[in-house]
Design a protein around this motif. Structure first.
Motif, PDB file in Angstrom:
ATOM      1  N   SER A  76      22.533  45.703  43.197  1.00 32.81           N
ATOM      2  CA  SER A  76      23.958  46.081  43.239  1.00 32.81           C
ATOM      3  C   SER A  76      24.643  45.466  44.448  1.00 32.81           C
ATOM      4  CB  SER A  76      24.112  47.597  43.333  1.00 32.81           C
ATOM      5  OG  SER A  76      23.773  48.164  42.130  1.00 32.81           O
ATOM      6  N   GLU A  77      23.907  45.415  45.566  1.00 28.41           N
ATOM      7  CA  GLU A  77      24.471  44.782  46.778  1.00 28.41           C
ATOM      8  C   GLU A  77      24.772  43.309  46.525  1.00 28.41           C
ATOM      9  OE1 GLU A  77      25.285  45.831  49.954  1.00 28.41           O
ATOM     10  OE2 GLU A  77      25.164  47.832  49.062  1.00 28.41           O
ATOM     11  N   VAL A  78      23.902  42.672  45.748  1.00 29.00           N
ATOM     12  CA  VAL A  78      24.127  41.266  45.401  1.00 29.00           C
ATOM     13  C   VAL A  78      25.458  41.136  44.662  1.00 29.00           C
ATOM     14  CG1 VAL A  78      23.305  39.380  43.912  1.00 29.00           C
ATOM     15  CG2 VAL A  78      21.681  40.625  45.343  1.00 29.00           C
ATOM     16  N   ILE A  79      25.695  42.022  43.699  1.00 23.92           N
ATOM     17  CA  ILE A  79      26.959  41.963  42.940  1.00 23.92           C
ATOM     18  C   ILE A  79      28.140  42.240  43.876  1.00 23.92           C
ATOM     19  CG2 ILE A  79      28.295  42.984  41.033  1.00 23.92           C
ATOM     20  CD1 ILE A  79      25.964  41.310  40.006  1.00 23.92           C
ATOM     21  N   LYS A  80      27.950  43.148  44.826  1.00 25.19           N
ATOM     22  CA  LYS A  80      29.019  43.430  45.797  1.00 25.19           C
ATOM     23  C   LYS A  80      29.348  42.178  46.615  1.00 25.19           C
ATOM     24  CE  LYS A  80      29.448  47.444  47.652  1.00 25.19           C
ATOM     25  NZ  LYS A  80      29.177  48.683  48.288  1.00 25.19           N
ATOM     26  N   LYS A  81      28.322  41.460  47.051  1.00 25.79           N
ATOM     27  CA  LYS A  81      28.538  40.226  47.833  1.00 25.79           C
ATOM     28  C   LYS A  81      29.266  39.177  46.990  1.00 25.79           C
ATOM     29  CE  LYS A  81      25.537  40.656  51.560  1.00 25.79           C
ATOM     30  NZ  LYS A  81      25.971  40.354  52.900  1.00 25.79           N
ATOM     31  N   ILE A  82      28.901  39.122  45.725  1.00 29.95           N
ATOM     32  CA  ILE A  82      29.561  38.171  44.817  1.00 29.95           C
ATOM     33  C   ILE A  82      31.044  38.540  44.700  1.00 29.95           C
ATOM     34  CG2 ILE A  82      29.703  37.477  42.375  1.00 29.95           C
ATOM     35  CD1 ILE A  82      26.551  37.714  42.396  1.00 29.95           C
ATOM     36  N   ALA A  83      31.317  39.838  44.551  1.00 27.21           N
ATOM     37  CA  ALA A  83      32.713  40.294  44.452  1.00 27.21           C
ATOM     38  C   ALA A  83      33.474  39.936  45.727  1.00 27.21           C
ATOM     39  CB  ALA A  83      32.758  41.791  44.193  1.00 27.21           C
ATOM     40  N   GLN A  84      32.839  40.139  46.878  1.00 27.13           N
ATOM     41  CA  GLN A  84      33.495  39.821  48.159  1.00 27.13           C
ATOM     42  C   GLN A  84      33.809  38.335  48.270  1.00 27.13           C
ATOM     43  OE1 GLN A  84      30.783  41.323  51.105  1.00 27.13           O
ATOM     44  NE2 GLN A  84      31.615  43.401  50.993  1.00 27.13           N
ATOM     45  N   ALA A  85      32.924  37.521  47.738  1.00 32.35           N
ATOM     46  CA  ALA A  85      33.081  36.063  47.872  1.00 32.35           C
ATOM     47  C   ALA A  85      34.160  35.500  46.949  1.00 32.35           C
ATOM     48  CB  ALA A  85      31.747  35.383  47.595  1.00 32.35           C
TER      49      ALA A  85
ATOM     50  N   LEU B  94      28.978  45.990  37.336  1.00 31.90           N
ATOM     51  CA  LEU B  94      30.139  45.110  37.537  1.00 31.90           C
ATOM     52  C   LEU B  94      31.400  45.936  37.768  1.00 31.90           C
ATOM     53  CD1 LEU B  94      29.193  42.432  34.853  1.00 31.90           C
ATOM     54  CD2 LEU B  94      29.449  41.998  37.302  1.00 31.90           C
ATOM     55  N   GLU B  95      31.590  46.973  36.961  1.00 37.50           N
ATOM     56  CA  GLU B  95      32.797  47.810  37.129  1.00 37.50           C
ATOM     57  C   GLU B  95      32.824  48.492  38.485  1.00 37.50           C
ATOM     58  OE1 GLU B  95      34.241  48.804  32.612  1.00 37.50           O
ATOM     59  OE2 GLU B  95      33.563  50.459  33.864  1.00 37.50           O
ATOM     60  N   GLU B  96      31.660  48.962  38.931  1.00 35.28           N
ATOM     61  CA  GLU B  96      31.595  49.618  40.253  1.00 35.28           C
ATOM     62  C   GLU B  96      32.048  48.670  41.367  1.00 35.28           C
ATOM     63  OE1 GLU B  96      27.493  50.717  40.673  1.00 35.28           O
ATOM     64  OE2 GLU B  96      27.684  52.248  39.108  1.00 35.28           O
ATOM     65  N   ASN B  97      31.945  47.370  41.109  1.00 39.29           N
ATOM     66  CA  ASN B  97      32.278  46.395  42.147  1.00 39.29           C
ATOM     67  C   ASN B  97      33.575  45.644  41.874  1.00 39.29           C
ATOM     68  OD1 ASN B  97      29.994  46.402  44.190  1.00 39.29           O
ATOM     69  ND2 ASN B  97      28.893  46.439  42.228  1.00 39.29           N
ATOM     70  N   GLY B  98      34.416  46.229  41.026  1.00 38.57           N
ATOM     71  CA  GLY B  98      35.764  45.688  40.836  1.00 38.57           C
ATOM     72  C   GLY B  98      35.894  44.619  39.763  1.00 38.57           C
TER      73      GLY B  98
ATOM     74  N   LEU C 262      30.729  36.941  31.141  1.00 35.69           N
ATOM     75  CA  LEU C 262      31.871  36.429  31.904  1.00 35.69           C
ATOM     76  C   LEU C 262      32.680  37.637  32.361  1.00 35.69           C
ATOM     77  CD1 LEU C 262      33.661  34.046  32.857  1.00 35.69           C
ATOM     78  CD2 LEU C 262      34.888  34.255  30.680  1.00 35.69           C
ATOM     79  N   ALA C 263      32.792  37.803  33.693  1.00 38.25           N
ATOM     80  CA  ALA C 263      33.520  38.954  34.231  1.00 38.25           C
ATOM     81  C   ALA C 263      34.593  38.451  35.183  1.00 38.25           C
ATOM     82  CB  ALA C 263      32.556  39.876  34.958  1.00 38.25           C
ATOM     83  N   LYS C 264      35.684  39.227  35.267  1.00 36.26           N
ATOM     84  CA  LYS C 264      36.793  38.849  36.155  1.00 36.26           C
ATOM     85  C   LYS C 264      36.903  39.884  37.256  1.00 36.26           C
ATOM     86  CE  LYS C 264      40.477  36.731  34.633  1.00 36.26           C
ATOM     87  NZ  LYS C 264      41.713  36.043  34.571  1.00 36.26           N
ATOM     88  N   LYS C 265      37.139  39.419  38.485  1.00 40.58           N
ATOM     89  CA  LYS C 265      37.367  40.365  39.594  1.00 40.58           C
ATOM     90  C   LYS C 265      38.824  40.834  39.501  1.00 40.58           C
ATOM     91  CE  LYS C 265      37.603  40.614  44.611  1.00 40.58           C
ATOM     92  NZ  LYS C 265      37.337  39.945  45.885  1.00 40.58           N
ATOM     93  N   THR C 266      38.975  42.091  39.175  1.00 39.74           N
ATOM     94  CA  THR C 266      40.335  42.608  38.968  1.00 39.74           C
ATOM     95  C   THR C 266      40.825  43.429  40.152  1.00 39.74           C
ATOM     96  OG1 THR C 266      39.348  44.446  37.775  1.00 39.74           O
ATOM     97  CG2 THR C 266      40.222  42.643  36.447  1.00 39.74           C
ATOM     98  N   GLN C 267      39.892  43.885  40.989  1.00 40.75           N
ATOM     99  CA  GLN C 267      40.316  44.656  42.155  1.00 40.75           C
ATOM    100  C   GLN C 267      39.290  44.520  43.279  1.00 40.75           C
ATOM    101  OE1 GLN C 267      39.686  48.998  41.631  1.00 40.75           O
ATOM    102  NE2 GLN C 267      39.377  48.452  39.484  1.00 40.75           N
ATOM    103  N   THR C 268      39.738  44.802  44.511  1.00 45.03           N
ATOM    104  CA  THR C 268      38.829  44.797  45.648  1.00 45.03           C
ATOM    105  C   THR C 268      38.316  46.210  45.842  1.00 45.03           C
ATOM    106  OG1 THR C 268      40.217  43.102  46.599  1.00 45.03           O
ATOM    107  CG2 THR C 268      38.610  44.113  48.060  1.00 45.03           C
ATOM    108  N   CYS C 269      37.001  46.352  45.983  1.00 47.71           N
ATOM    109  CA  CYS C 269      36.444  47.706  46.147  1.00 47.71           C
ATOM    110  C   CYS C 269      36.207  48.027  47.618  1.00 47.71           C
ATOM    111  CB  CYS C 269      35.130  47.830  45.395  1.00 47.71           C
ATOM    112  SG  CYS C 269      35.390  47.823  43.646  1.00 47.71           S
TER     113      CYS C 269
END
Ligand SMILES: C[S@@+](CC[C@H](N)C(=O)[O-])C[C@H]1O[C@@H](n2cnc3c(N)ncnc32)[C@H](O)[C@@H]1O
Length: 245
Positions: free
Chosen positions: A121-130, A209-213, A238-245
Motif C-alpha cells: 500500500s505504501e508503494v501505491i501511496k508513493k506512486i500517487a505522490q509522484a 487505489l481508492e484509498e490513495n486517491g 488504468l487508474a487516474k489520480k483524482t485527488q491528493t490524500c
C-alpha cells in the motif's frame, strides 16, 4: 516435474519479452495513456528498459527506475544504441521521493506485490505522490482469479537467459509462491530461486487505489485491449489520480 517437461507443457509467454511483445505493449501503453508529446512518464521497475526506451522514441520524457544495476547497465547501453535519452535511476522504489512530477507512471510485467500488504500500500501511496493530479497509473498484473483456476507454468526469454516459472496459489493469504529457474544459454548453468508474490484481486486493487486517491478508469485483460474477465491471464488496470490524500 523436470524443467524440460515444464517447458514442453508451458503456456508460452515468450512474446512478453520479445520485441514483438514489447511493441504491442508499447502501442497499448500509448493508446490508453493518450499523452501529449513531451509528457513525463515514470517506468517503475523498468528492468532493462524495453518499455522506457520505446516510449522515449515516441517523444515522451522518460525516467526508468529499478533496483538492479545489471539491468540498468543493459538499459543505458540500449538507449545509447537507440539514440534516445532516458533518465535511468537505480533505487529501491520504497525510497522514491518524487512529488507531483509525472503525467503517467507505468508498472509492467507483474512488478507489484513483492512486500507485505502494508508496504505494498505504501508503494501505491508513493506512486500517487509522484503523479500530478489527473495523472494516470497503468499497472500490469497477472489475474489472480485466472491463476487460481489455471495452475500453468510460464516461460519466457530474457537477455539473461530463459526463464521458467511455476507457481502455486496459497488461498488464505492470497499469495503466489513462485519457483523460477533461469537457464543461461551461454554457460548452460541454471539458477533457481523461490519467491512469494502477493496476488491481488481486482476488488483489492480497487480498494488500495481508492484509498490513495485513484479511480479506476478501465481494467483490461490483455495488450490487445480486451476487457478484463475471470478468463484473461492478465489484469491490466488504468487508474487516474483524482485527488491528493
Ligand atoms: C518482472 S521485472 C519487470 C521489468 C520491466 N517492467 C519489464 O517489463 O521488462 C521486475 C523488476 O522489478 C525490479 N525490482 C524488484 N524489486 C524492486 C524494488 N524494491 N525497487 C525497484 N525495483 C525493483 C527488478 O530488478 C526487476 O527489474
Amino acid at each position: 516435474m523436470t524443467v524440460i517437461s515444464m517447458v514442453q507443457n508451458m503456456v508460452s509467454d515468450w512474446k512478453a519479452y520479445s520485441p514483438v511483445g514489447t511493441e504491442q505493449e508499447v502501442r497499448f501503453i500509448c493508446d490508453v495513456l493518450n499523452l501529449k508529446p513531451n509528457s513525463q512518464i515514470l517506468d517503475l521497475y523498468c528492468g532493462y528498459g524495453r518499455h522506457a526506451i520505446e516510449l522515449a522514441k515516441c517523444g515522451y520524457q522518460v525516467t526508468g527506475l529499478d533496483v538492479n544495476k545489471d539491468f540498468l547497465d543493459i538499459a543505458k547501453q540500449k538507449a545509447i544504441e537507440a539514440g534516445v535519452d532516458v533518465d535511468f535511476r537505480q533505487s529501491d522504489m520504497r525510497d522514491m521521493q518524487y512529488n507531483q512530477r509525472f503525467d503517467a507512471i507505468i508498472n509492467m510485467f507483474v512488478a507489484f506485490g513483492y512486500f507485505s500488504d502494508i508496504e505494498n500500500s505504501e508503494v501505491i501511496k508513493k506512486i500517487a505522490q509522484a503523479l500530478k493530479i489527473g495523472g494516470c497509473f497503468l499497472i500490469d498484473l497477472l489475474n489472480r482469479d485466472w491463476m487460481i483456476r489455471n495452475n500453468l507454468n510460464r516461460y519466457w526469454r530474457h537477455p539473461s537467459g530463459e526463464y521458467v516459472l511455476a507457481y502455486k496459489i496459497e488461498l488464505q493469504q492470497g499469495i503466489a509462491i513462485m519457483r523460477r529457474e533461469l537457464l543461461n544459454q551461454i554457460t548452460g548453468t541454471k539458477t533457481r530461486a523461490e519467491f512469494v508474490l502477493r496476488a491481488y484481486s481486482l476488488t483489492e486493487m480497487n480498494n488500495i487505489l481508492e484509498e490513495n486517491g485513484f479511480s479506476i478508469v478501465h481494467s483490461y485483460g490483455g495488450f490487445d485491449g480486451c476487457e478484463y474477465t475471470k478468463d484473461t491471464p492478465r489484469m491490466i488496470i488504468l487508474a487516474k489520480k483524482t485527488q491528493t490524500c
